[in-house]
Design a protein around this motif. Structure first.
Motif, PDB file in Angstrom:
ATOM      1  N   GLU A   1       0.894  -0.890  -0.067  1.00 33.31           N
ATOM      2  CA  GLU A   1      -0.144  -0.020   0.279  1.00 33.31           C
ATOM      3  C   GLU A   1       0.685   1.105  -0.334  1.00 33.31           C
ATOM      4  N   LEU A   2       2.229   1.041   0.955  1.00 34.97           N
ATOM      5  CA  LEU A   2       2.973   2.170   1.199  1.00 34.97           C
ATOM      6  C   LEU A   2       3.364   2.750  -0.815  1.00 34.97           C
ATOM      7  N   ILE A   3       3.945   1.737  -1.312  1.00 35.10           N
ATOM      8  CA  ILE A   3       4.263   1.527  -2.672  1.00 35.10           C
ATOM      9  C   ILE A   3       3.798   2.268  -3.291  1.00 35.10           C
ATOM     10  N   ASP A   4       2.174   1.793  -3.419  1.00 34.79           N
ATOM     11  CA  ASP A   4       1.189   2.356  -4.404  1.00 34.79           C
ATOM     12  C   ASP A   4       1.311   3.825  -4.189  1.00 34.79           C
ATOM     13  N   SER A   5       1.065   4.142  -3.079  1.00 32.70           N
ATOM     14  CA  SER A   5       0.823   5.841  -2.680  1.00 32.70           C
ATOM     15  C   SER A   5       2.067   6.800  -2.837  1.00 32.70           C
ATOM     16  N   VAL A   6       3.416   6.040  -3.210  1.00 32.78           N
ATOM     17  CA  VAL A   6       4.813   6.895  -3.048  1.00 32.78           C
ATOM     18  C   VAL A   6       3.801   6.962  -5.159  1.00 32.78           C
ATOM     19  N   ARG A   7       3.911   5.500  -5.086  1.00 31.81           N
ATOM     20  CA  ARG A   7       4.016   6.105  -7.121  1.00 31.81           C
ATOM     21  C   ARG A   7       2.951   7.187  -7.730  1.00 31.81           C
ATOM     22  N   LYS A   8       1.296   6.970  -6.938  1.00 33.51           N
ATOM     23  CA  LYS A   8       0.673   8.040  -6.997  1.00 33.51           C
ATOM     24  C   LYS A   8       0.893   9.447  -6.417  1.00 33.51           C
ATOM     25  N   GLN A   9       2.474   9.831  -6.588  1.00 31.62           N
ATOM     26  CA  GLN A   9       1.766  11.587  -6.602  1.00 31.62           C
ATOM     27  C   GLN A   9       1.715  11.987  -7.750  1.00 31.62           C
ATOM     28  N   THR A  10       1.709  13.362  -7.362  1.00 32.64           N
ATOM     29  CA  THR A  10       1.336  13.624  -8.363  1.00 32.64           C
ATOM     30  C   THR A  10       2.512  14.745  -8.762  1.00 32.64           C
ATOM     31  N   ARG A  11       4.044  14.661  -8.000  1.00 36.19           N
ATOM     32  CA  ARG A  11       4.861  15.675  -9.030  1.00 36.19           C
ATOM     33  C   ARG A  11       5.475  14.079  -9.129  1.00 36.19           C
ATOM     34  N   ASP A  12       6.911  13.994  -9.700  1.00 37.58           N
ATOM     35  CA  ASP A  12       7.192  12.599  -9.878  1.00 37.58           C
ATOM     36  C   ASP A  12       8.764  13.374  -9.365  1.00 37.58           C
ATOM     37  N   ASP A  13       9.056  14.147  -8.380  1.00 39.15           N
ATOM     38  CA  ASP A  13      10.199  13.803  -7.828  1.00 39.15           C
ATOM     39  C   ASP A  13      10.503  13.349  -6.320  1.00 39.15           C
ATOM     40  N   TRP A  14      10.480  12.480  -6.623  1.00 34.06           N
ATOM     41  CA  TRP A  14      11.087  11.615  -5.646  1.00 34.06           C
ATOM     42  C   TRP A  14      11.425  10.182  -6.290  1.00 34.06           C
ATOM     43  N   ARG A  15      12.563   9.527  -4.840  1.00 25.61           N
ATOM     44  CA  ARG A  15      12.979   8.031  -5.563  1.00 25.61           C
ATOM     45  C   ARG A  15      13.072   7.429  -4.214  1.00 25.61           C
ATOM     46  N   LEU A  16      12.521   6.118  -3.826  1.00 28.64           N
ATOM     47  CA  LEU A  16      12.443   5.142  -3.119  1.00 28.64           C
ATOM     48  C   LEU A  16      12.601   3.926  -2.442  1.00 28.64           C
ATOM     49  N   THR A  17      13.512   4.051  -1.698  1.00 30.50           N
ATOM     50  CA  THR A  17      14.808   2.522  -0.952  1.00 30.50           C
ATOM     51  C   THR A  17      13.660   2.139  -0.084  1.00 30.50           C
ATOM     52  N   ILE A  18      13.136   0.272   0.164  1.00 28.68           N
ATOM     53  CA  ILE A  18      12.813  -0.319   0.860  1.00 28.68           C
ATOM     54  C   ILE A  18      14.041  -1.150   1.616  1.00 28.68           C
ATOM     55  N   VAL A  19      13.960  -1.082   3.059  1.00 28.79           N
ATOM     56  CA  VAL A  19      14.973  -1.372   3.234  1.00 28.79           C
ATOM     57  C   VAL A  19      15.338  -2.345   4.001  1.00 28.79           C
ATOM     58  N   ASP A  20      15.274  -3.813   3.911  1.00 28.29           N
ATOM     59  CA  ASP A  20      14.594  -5.046   4.142  1.00 28.29           C
ATOM     60  C   ASP A  20      15.319  -5.976   5.800  1.00 28.29           C
ATOM     61  N   ASP A  21      14.709  -5.868   6.729  1.00 27.39           N
ATOM     62  CA  ASP A  21      16.129  -5.931   7.716  1.00 27.39           C
ATOM     63  C   ASP A  21      15.461  -7.142   7.723  1.00 27.39           C
ATOM     64  N   GLN A  22      15.507  -7.788   7.281  1.00 32.88           N
ATOM     65  CA  GLN A  22      15.866  -9.917   6.862  1.00 32.88           C
ATOM     66  C   GLN A  22      14.115 -10.281   7.423  1.00 32.88           C
ATOM     67  N   TYR A  23      13.414  -9.553   6.484  1.00 34.72           N
ATOM     68  CA  TYR A  23      11.754 -10.058   6.748  1.00 34.72           C
ATOM     69  C   TYR A  23      11.864 -11.082   6.222  1.00 34.72           C
ATOM     70  N   PRO A  24      11.273 -13.000   7.070  1.00 38.67           N
ATOM     71  CA  PRO A  24      10.969 -13.732   5.632  1.00 38.67           C
ATOM     72  C   PRO A  24      11.069 -13.913   4.696  1.00 38.67           C
ATOM     73  N   GLY A  25      10.753 -14.604   4.021  1.00 38.20           N
ATOM     74  CA  GLY A  25      10.670 -14.816   2.958  1.00 38.20           C
ATOM     75  C   GLY A  25      10.978 -14.196   1.394  1.00 38.20           C
ATOM     76  N   THR A  26      10.407 -13.466   0.156  1.00 35.55           N
ATOM     77  CA  THR A  26      10.851 -12.773   0.089  1.00 35.55           C
ATOM     78  C   THR A  26      10.159 -11.822  -0.881  1.00 35.55           C
ATOM     79  N   ALA A  27       8.595 -11.224  -0.163  1.00 36.92           N
ATOM     80  CA  ALA A  27       7.639 -11.004  -0.836  1.00 36.92           C
ATOM     81  C   ALA A  27       7.928  -9.686  -1.424  1.00 36.92           C
TER      82      ALA A  27
END
Length: 295
Positions: free
Chosen positions: A18-44
């Motif tokens: 849901e977070l990723i989708d909300s970032v991609r729907k921004q009215t301005r494209d002046d952004w980048r997004l980094t997800i920092v995975d703290d060893q969450y189980p699985g690869t989803a």
């Protein structure tokens, strides 16, 4: 000018999607997004991001689990654009977040941070209103009327009662190194970061336009241990350190407010009453003692 969203991730992936989708729907494209995975189980998370094929979004995985506070602290140091927002993996943006925040920075050239309007939502992304949020609104009323706070004014207000939703805040990346004790105070660390940055000069800009969705639910870090004596001890230890820090900087009214920290002590009183209702007399006694203590 661009915002780097850096997200510490170790939670149900459905919120992250849901977070990723909300970032991609921004009215301005002046952004980048980094997800920092703290060893969450699985690869989803990694699989979802790879399937999007969006070059603005990257997934990095820590070599070892750092824990909630450790990962957030690491994320604060990873900004690679003009501005950085370290939001919770269960939070989300309104489509106007980038626009609201960048416009606020443009209107307030002395601002080193921007706090936009926040909508608090529950597990199902439905707006909700808890006692904690009502108290925050009460504590912040005069601040939001101003629109921009200088350092001493902001610090005094926040020492009376921490009304910030720090995951919603955007910071100038170049001021983040001012933070002196990045991971020292756990549950109240982000308040310390804000004060450290303000002590170096610059203002806090406030725009009440709703632009961020902050999730409050029982599984969140802010809800776990809300009645834990150790948490109040940690908070009082911070306010004591802040009182010294602010006094040395000449911000005497803010230092006095830190020594009194009335809203924190009121929270301890409320938790003591809850403990009494639950007939946990030992916990109630400990919390009452902390509600009466100044630093």
């Amino acid at each position: 000018m661009s915002i780097h969203f850096v997200v510490p991730f170790y939670i149900d992936p459905r919120y992250l999607f849901e977070l990723i989708d909300s970032v991609r729907k921004q009215t301005r494209d002046d952004w980048r997004l980094t997800i920092v995975d703290d060893q969450y189980p699985g690869t989803a998370a990694a699989d979802h991001i790879a399937a999007l094929g969006d070059p603005r979004i990257e997934h990095v995985r820590n070599a070892k689990n750092l824990g909630a506070t450790g990962n957030v602290c690491q994320c604060m140091t990873m900004g690679q654009e003009d501005y950085i927002t370290v939001m919770g993996a269960d939070d989300a943006l309104e489509p106007n977040y980038v626009e609201v925040v960048l416009d606020a920075f443009a209107r307030h050239p002395d601002a080193i941070m921007v706090h936009p309007g926040v909508t608090v939502v529950d597990d199902d992304s439905v707006p909700t209103d808890s006692l904690a949020d009502r108290v925050k609104r009460m504590a912040s009323r005069s601040a939001w009327r101003r629109g921009e706070l200088d350092g001493p004014t902001a610090a005094r207000s926040l020492m009376k009662g921490n009304w910030l939703y720090v995951p919603a805040m955007c910071f100038r990346t170049d001021v983040v190194p001012r933070v002196q004790r990045l991971g020292e105070f756990g549950s109240i660390a982000d308040l310390g970061w804000v004060i450290d940055m303000l002590l170096g000069g610059g203002t806090m800009a406030l725009d009440p336009t709703p632009a961020f969705r902050y999730r409050r639910h029982q599984g969140s870090h802010s809800s776990i241990g809300a009645k834990d004596v150790a948490r109040f001890d940690e908070e009082q230890r911070y306010y004591g350190a802040a009182a010294v820090q602010l006094s040395e900087h000449g911000w005497r009214k803010a230092a006095r407010a830190a020594r009194l920290h009335p809203l924190c002590r009121l929270h301890a009183t409320r938790s003591a009453l809850d403990a009494l209702v639950s007939r946990d007399l030992k916990l109630a006694s400990s919390l009452i003692g902390r509600s009466l203590r100044r630093v």
